[in-house]
Design an enzyme around this catalytic site. Sequence first.
Site, PDB file in Angstrom:
ATOM      1  N   CYS A 192      46.870 -35.674 -12.026  1.00  0.00           N
ATOM      2  CA  CYS A 192      48.113 -36.143 -12.636  1.00  0.00           C
ATOM      3  C   CYS A 192      47.976 -36.044 -14.143  1.00  0.00           C
ATOM      4  O   CYS A 192      47.138 -36.726 -14.738  1.00  0.00           O
ATOM      5  CB  CYS A 192      48.404 -37.580 -12.217  1.00  0.00           C
ATOM      6  SG  CYS A 192      49.795 -38.317 -13.118  1.00  0.00           S
ATOM      7  N   HIS A 248      52.318 -27.421  -5.560  1.00  0.00           N
ATOM      8  CA  HIS A 248      53.686 -27.566  -6.072  1.00  0.00           C
ATOM      9  C   HIS A 248      54.571 -26.465  -5.527  1.00  0.00           C
ATOM     10  O   HIS A 248      54.175 -25.297  -5.444  1.00  0.00           O
ATOM     11  CB  HIS A 248      53.713 -27.501  -7.602  1.00  0.00           C
ATOM     12  CG  HIS A 248      53.145 -28.712  -8.262  1.00  0.00           C
ATOM     13  ND1 HIS A 248      53.918 -29.799  -8.593  1.00  0.00           N
ATOM     14  CD2 HIS A 248      51.876 -29.007  -8.635  1.00  0.00           C
ATOM     15  CE1 HIS A 248      53.141 -30.721  -9.145  1.00  0.00           C
ATOM     16  NE2 HIS A 248      51.903 -30.274  -9.182  1.00  0.00           N
ATOM     17  N   GLU A 274      57.525 -36.303  -6.007  1.00  0.00           N
ATOM     18  CA  GLU A 274      56.075 -36.295  -5.880  1.00  0.00           C
ATOM     19  C   GLU A 274      55.628 -36.622  -4.461  1.00  0.00           C
ATOM     20  O   GLU A 274      56.138 -37.558  -3.831  1.00  0.00           O
ATOM     21  CB  GLU A 274      55.445 -37.279  -6.869  1.00  0.00           C
ATOM     22  CG  GLU A 274      55.616 -36.852  -8.316  1.00  0.00           C
ATOM     23  CD  GLU A 274      54.623 -37.525  -9.245  1.00  0.00           C
ATOM     24  OE1 GLU A 274      53.420 -37.560  -8.895  1.00  0.00           O
ATOM     25  OE2 GLU A 274      55.048 -38.028 -10.297  1.00  0.00           O
ATOM     26  N   CYS A 323      56.403 -36.058 -14.138  1.00  0.00           N
ATOM     27  CA  CYS A 323      55.228 -35.555 -13.416  1.00  0.00           C
ATOM     28  C   CYS A 323      54.575 -34.495 -14.289  1.00  0.00           C
ATOM     29  O   CYS A 323      55.149 -33.423 -14.499  1.00  0.00           O
ATOM     30  CB  CYS A 323      55.625 -34.989 -12.063  1.00  0.00           C
ATOM     31  SG  CYS A 323      54.246 -34.261 -11.140  1.00  0.00           S
ATOM     32  N   GLY A 378      53.599 -31.389 -12.383  1.00  0.00           N
ATOM     33  CA  GLY A 378      54.849 -30.744 -11.999  1.00  0.00           C
ATOM     34  C   GLY A 378      55.462 -29.971 -13.151  1.00  0.00           C
ATOM     35  O   GLY A 378      56.030 -28.889 -12.966  1.00  0.00           O
TER      36      GLY A 378
END
Length: 281
Positions: A74, A166, A215, A224, A227
Amino acid sequence: MTQYSFFKMHGIGNDYIFIDCRYHEFPPIKEVAKTWCDRNRGIGSDGIVLILLSSEATVKMRIFNTDGSEAQTCGNALRCIGKYLDDRNELSDGSFTIETIRRIVHGVIIKKGTEESIVAVNMGLPVWNPREIPVSGYNDPVIQQEFIVDKDTKFLHSCVSMGNPHCVIEVDDVQNFPVNKYGSLIENSHQFPERTNVGFMQLLDAENMVLRVWERGSGETMACGSGACAAYATWSKINSSISPMFIHLKGGTLKLSFSEKDNSIIQEGSATFVFNGSAET
């Protein structure tokens, strides 16, 4: 009952409960995640982050979603840990390394502040190999391939790993797009054996993109970091561009760029301290 000290931080609204476990045991995550992360009955957060001792880096990070499942990385949490270490005067020159499940992440404090600092982290190289993401049904990289949700709905999707999986989809009006509906459906699609994060992006111009992310294990969040990297990598791949870009999420803006050294992705953004507290199990 056992008491655990924690601190709350967020990276542009993506907030976590952090526990420094370098010198004591950590709580039973699967038992406490849903309760502690509950925004109405608990502390409230997008997940729980454990800071651990590492033999390979400054510290090690383990991160857990609100449903108790373990995530792989993250960007927002990484920046927050960097600020935490800097605030404790554990960084001699402002640089740090963090061990994650997939890789060692390098970071540096760009601008030091009492409550909010600007931190940059190298999120590594995007991975396009379907087996490594993982995504099933493909041998070659998944770039703008048709994804059929149901008989009436299909999207062009791209798949990439930034240390976690992703799926990225470009839409015309991201603000009004039903992220909750399609995010959940795509996250749990059989195409993704480990489930996936889902990013819905809208390009504004060559330097700006609006992004909403569903998420894996948490639902839509304010921001994110990985992301944002996935969306930036996808846009760059489609357009054969290495230009920097500002990614605008619900909670704020991240600056993304490619490292001149090896084309890994550099993510720069804020990390903000919220409060200290204690919780019991």
